[in-house]
Each structure stands twice: as C-alpha cells, then as structure tokens.
Design a protein around this motif. Structure first.
Motif, PDB file in Angstrom:
ATOM      1  N   SER A   1       0.811  -1.215   0.000  1.00  0.00           N
ATOM      2  CA  SER A   1       0.000   0.000   0.000  1.00  0.00           C
ATOM      3  C   SER A   1       0.844   1.265   0.000  1.00  0.00           C
ATOM      4  N   VAL A   2       2.089   1.173   0.450  1.00  0.00           N
ATOM      5  CA  VAL A   2       2.954   2.356   0.492  1.00  0.00           C
ATOM      6  C   VAL A   2       4.107   2.255  -0.499  1.00  0.00           C
ATOM      7  N   SER A   3       4.169   1.160  -1.223  1.00  0.00           N
ATOM      8  CA  SER A   3       5.261   0.967  -2.178  1.00  0.00           C
ATOM      9  C   SER A   3       4.841   1.456  -3.566  1.00  0.00           C
ATOM     10  N   VAL A   4       5.749   2.166  -4.215  1.00  0.00           N
ATOM     11  CA  VAL A   4       5.467   2.654  -5.567  1.00  0.00           C
ATOM     12  C   VAL A   4       6.437   2.046  -6.584  1.00  0.00           C
ATOM     13  N   SER A   5       7.379   1.265  -6.103  1.00  0.00           N
ATOM     14  CA  SER A   5       8.410   0.724  -6.986  1.00  0.00           C
ATOM     15  C   SER A   5       8.072  -0.661  -7.526  1.00  0.00           C
ATOM     16  N   VAL A   6       7.047  -1.325  -6.936  1.00  0.00           N
ATOM     17  CA  VAL A   6       6.697  -2.672  -7.367  1.00  0.00           C
ATOM     18  C   VAL A   6       5.745  -2.592  -8.551  1.00  0.00           C
ATOM     19  N   PRO A   7       6.090  -3.187  -9.681  1.00  0.00           N
ATOM     20  CA  PRO A   7       5.201  -3.161 -10.849  1.00  0.00           C
ATOM     21  C   PRO A   7       3.859  -3.822 -10.546  1.00  0.00           C
ATOM     22  N   ALA A   8       2.842  -3.374 -11.249  1.00  0.00           N
ATOM     23  CA  ALA A   8       1.495  -3.894 -11.003  1.00  0.00           C
ATOM     24  C   ALA A   8       1.413  -5.398 -11.238  1.00  0.00           C
ATOM     25  N   VAL A   9       2.125  -5.883 -12.261  1.00  0.00           N
ATOM     26  CA  VAL A   9       2.108  -7.318 -12.555  1.00  0.00           C
ATOM     27  C   VAL A   9       2.698  -8.109 -11.393  1.00  0.00           C
ATOM     28  N   GLU A  10       3.806  -7.612 -10.856  1.00  0.00           N
ATOM     29  CA  GLU A  10       4.448  -8.303  -9.736  1.00  0.00           C
ATOM     30  C   GLU A  10       3.573  -8.252  -8.493  1.00  0.00           C
ATOM     31  N   ARG A  11       2.872  -7.136  -8.295  1.00  0.00           N
ATOM     32  CA  ARG A  11       1.947  -7.033  -7.160  1.00  0.00           C
ATOM     33  C   ARG A  11       0.893  -8.135  -7.236  1.00  0.00           C
ATOM     34  N   ARG A  12       0.311  -8.302  -8.413  1.00  0.00           N
ATOM     35  CA  ARG A  12      -0.760  -9.282  -8.571  1.00  0.00           C
ATOM     36  C   ARG A  12      -0.232 -10.705  -8.391  1.00  0.00           C
ATOM     37  N   ARG A  13       0.973 -10.954  -8.857  1.00  0.00           N
ATOM     38  CA  ARG A  13       1.554 -12.285  -8.693  1.00  0.00           C
ATOM     39  C   ARG A  13       1.820 -12.596  -7.224  1.00  0.00           C
ATOM     40  N   ILE A  14       2.321 -11.616  -6.497  1.00  0.00           N
ATOM     41  CA  ILE A  14       2.630 -11.824  -5.079  1.00  0.00           C
ATOM     42  C   ILE A  14       1.361 -12.005  -4.262  1.00  0.00           C
ATOM     43  N   ILE A  15       0.381 -11.138  -4.496  1.00  0.00           N
ATOM     44  CA  ILE A  15      -0.894 -11.250  -3.766  1.00  0.00           C
ATOM     45  C   ILE A  15      -1.582 -12.565  -4.114  1.00  0.00           C
ATOM     46  N   GLY A  16      -1.539 -12.941  -5.392  1.00  0.00           N
ATOM     47  CA  GLY A  16      -2.150 -14.199  -5.799  1.00  0.00           C
ATOM     48  C   GLY A  16      -1.507 -15.396  -5.120  1.00  0.00           C
ATOM     49  N   THR A  17      -0.182 -15.376  -5.024  1.00  0.00           N
ATOM     50  CA  THR A  17       0.528 -16.471  -4.367  1.00  0.00           C
ATOM     51  C   THR A  17       0.139 -16.580  -2.898  1.00  0.00           C
ATOM     52  N   LEU A  18       0.157 -15.449  -2.190  1.00  0.00           N
ATOM     53  CA  LEU A  18      -0.169 -15.468  -0.759  1.00  0.00           C
ATOM     54  C   LEU A  18      -1.625 -15.832  -0.512  1.00  0.00           C
ATOM     55  N   ALA A  19      -2.519 -15.325  -1.351  1.00  0.00           N
ATOM     56  CA  ALA A  19      -3.938 -15.651  -1.194  1.00  0.00           C
ATOM     57  C   ALA A  19      -4.188 -17.137  -1.441  1.00  0.00           C
ATOM     58  N   LEU A  20      -3.500 -17.695  -2.422  1.00  0.00           N
ATOM     59  CA  LEU A  20      -3.659 -19.118  -2.720  1.00  0.00           C
ATOM     60  C   LEU A  20      -3.151 -19.977  -1.568  1.00  0.00           C
ATOM     61  N   VAL A  21      -2.002 -19.611  -1.020  1.00  0.00           N
ATOM     62  CA  VAL A  21      -1.425 -20.383   0.088  1.00  0.00           C
ATOM     63  C   VAL A  21      -2.312 -20.317   1.327  1.00  0.00           C
ATOM     64  N   LEU A  22      -2.725 -19.097   1.708  1.00  0.00           N
ATOM     65  CA  LEU A  22      -3.561 -18.948   2.899  1.00  0.00           C
ATOM     66  C   LEU A  22      -4.930 -19.582   2.683  1.00  0.00           C
ATOM     67  N   GLY A  23      -5.485 -19.435   1.484  1.00  0.00           N
ATOM     68  CA  GLY A  23      -6.780 -20.044   1.189  1.00  0.00           C
ATOM     69  C   GLY A  23      -6.720 -21.560   1.253  1.00  0.00           C
ATOM     70  N   ASN A  24      -5.649 -22.128   0.720  1.00  0.00           N
ATOM     71  CA  ASN A  24      -5.470 -23.578   0.767  1.00  0.00           C
ATOM     72  C   ASN A  24      -5.406 -24.062   2.207  1.00  0.00           C
ATOM     73  N   TYR A  25      -4.634 -23.374   3.027  1.00  0.00           N
ATOM     74  CA  TYR A  25      -4.505 -23.765   4.432  1.00  0.00           C
ATOM     75  C   TYR A  25      -5.838 -23.628   5.158  1.00  0.00           C
ATOM     76  N   THR A  26      -6.514 -22.496   4.971  1.00  0.00           N
ATOM     77  CA  THR A  26      -7.740 -22.209   5.724  1.00  0.00           C
ATOM     78  C   THR A  26      -8.883 -23.135   5.338  1.00  0.00           C
ATOM     79  N   VAL A  27      -9.055 -23.380   4.055  1.00  0.00           N
ATOM     80  CA  VAL A  27     -10.211 -24.148   3.584  1.00  0.00           C
ATOM     81  C   VAL A  27      -9.978 -25.655   3.658  1.00  0.00           C
TER      82      VAL A  27
END
Length: 260
Positions: free
Chosen positions: A178-204
């Motif tokens: 939220s405060v970073s401006v140097s991370v490309p949008a594509v990389e942001r989506r890849r990182i968030i997608g990875t973390l969401a997938l991992v946490l979702g897999n564990y939780t569900v």
C-alpha cells in the motif's frame, strides 16, 4: 421393527462414508499425481528460462507427491500405521513449505534490498532441509506418545502453529504494498495471488482437518472425518502456484485500471 430399521440406517452410514472416501481418494490421486508431476516438470523449464530456482514451491510439490502417493493403499495393522505416518509426513512438510513460500513473497515486498542481496540458493536449500527434518521430529513425538487422543491433539497443535504466520505474511505484504510505488502492477498481482492461494489452501482444506483432530483428541470420538475429506483436495491446489511463478500470471488477476 422401527428399532431394527434405525439400526440398519445407522449401520449403512460408515459404509456409505467409506465409499465416498474411496472415490475421493482415487479421484484426487488420478488427477493430482499427473498434475503434480507436470508442475514439477514445468518448474524445471521455468528455472532454465528465467534462471531462477523456486526451491520452496518445488519442495512443496514434492511433499504433495509424497502424501498423494499414499492414497491408493488400503491396508491394515502395522502397514496402515506406516502409511498414515507417511501421509502425516507429507502434510506437515507441505504446510512447512507453504510458510516458506509466503515468507519469501513477504520479504520481496517488505525488505526488498535485504532480500535482493541476501537471496541465495544455499540459504533456500538449508531452509528446505530444516523443513524436511521437522516432520521426522513430529512423527517421533507422535510415536512416543502413549494414547491416540494425545497423538491427535499434539499433531493438530503442530499444524496450527503456521496459521498466524501465514496471516501475518499476507497482512504485512498488503501493508507494504500500500505504500510501495516501486513494485510493478504485474508483480503485485503475482505476489498477492501467491499469498492468497497459500492462505486459502490452508484455511479451507487444512484447518478443518486440524479442528477435526482437536475435537477427536479432546472428546475421544473419531467418527467425524469431514476434515480428512477436504484435505484430500489440497495437493490439487498447490500446482496452481506455477501460474503465479510465470510471467503469464498477469492475465489471471484484474489490473487496478480495469477494476476502477
């Protein structure tokens, strides 16, 4: 007559559940085994093309392969116990490498300079070795534990420890992004997608199994197995991490411009 009918109905429940569990086991094995092998093979070409080594993801897939290879076996006695310990080993290792994947994505965003200069294949291999040793220690404790109920509680507590870490890594990454401006949008989506997938897999898929073990250990009732059924599907989710490791992941998540 009514009592006899009631007995017949309740007697059919275990057999019906056994059929459902068998179908799920063979279905997940038939789909998961080739899917995981294909993902590992694809990771090999990802390393050759991008000259990166997704060590934790590859180890995660290997751990999934270990646990899914126990699905076709329907044994009894000592062999059943051995297969159960092998499956526990795979589950524990899978969760351990899920934490490593989440930690790596968190460090990329929260401490980019430190990660860039400290990132080393040697450190990843050392960490992976530690993760592989932990299940051996857990199984040793389970083997030495006298009662089944205590074994279930102990195993559940061990599997529950990574949960706050996964939540922290996702929350910390979102805060840093939220405060970073140097991370490309594509990389942001890849990182968030990875973390969401991992946490979702564990939780569900893993958390219900952990709750099931805790309930069974505390109450002494071992006839609730919905968590076991859900966990069977977890190896089918992890191969999706390959999608977020390759550059084509930009097509999976909407860009900020398209969502506004």
């Amino acid at each position: 007559m009514a009592g006899e009918n009631l007995y017949n109905v309740t007697d059919d429940i275990p057999s019906t559940w056994s059929i459902v569990e068998t179908v799920v086991q063979w279905t997940t094995f038939s789909i998961g085994f080739p899917l995981i092998c294909l993902s590992i093979y694809a990771m090999y070409f990802l390393v050759r093309a991008d000259h990166i080594a997704p060590v934790y993801v590859i180890n995660l897939l290997i751990a999934d392969l270990i646990q899914i290879c126990t699905r076709p076996f329907n044994l009894s006695g000592t062999w059943k116990l051995i297969v159960m310990f092998i499956e526990f080993f795979g589950i524990s290792a899978s969760i351990g490498f899920m934490v490593c994947v989440a930690l790596e994505r968190y460090l990329v965003i929260a401490f980019p300079l430190w990660y860039r200069f400290r990132r080393n294949i040697k450190y990843s291999l050392i960490m992976s070795s530690v993760i592989w040793v932990i299940p051996f220690l857990q199984i040793s404790m389970l083997y030495l534990t006298p009662t089944l109920d205590t074994k279930l509680i102990l195993f559940a507590v061990n599997l529950l420890i990574p949960f706050p870490l996964l939540v922290f890594f996702l929350a910390g990454t979102l805060k840093a992004l939220s405060v970073s401006v140097s991370v490309p949008a594509v990389e942001r989506r890849r990182i968030i997608g990875t973390l969401a997938l991992v946490l979702g897999n564990y939780t569900v898929l893993f958390l219900p199994l952990i709750i099931q073990y805790l309930i069974s250990g505390v109450t002494g009732r071992h006839n609730v197995e919905i968590g076991t059924l859900l966990e069977r599907f977890s190896p089918l989710v992890d191969p999706l991490l390959y999608v977020f490791m390759r550059k084509g992941a930009r097509t999976l998540l909407p860009s900020p411009a398209s969502t506004s």
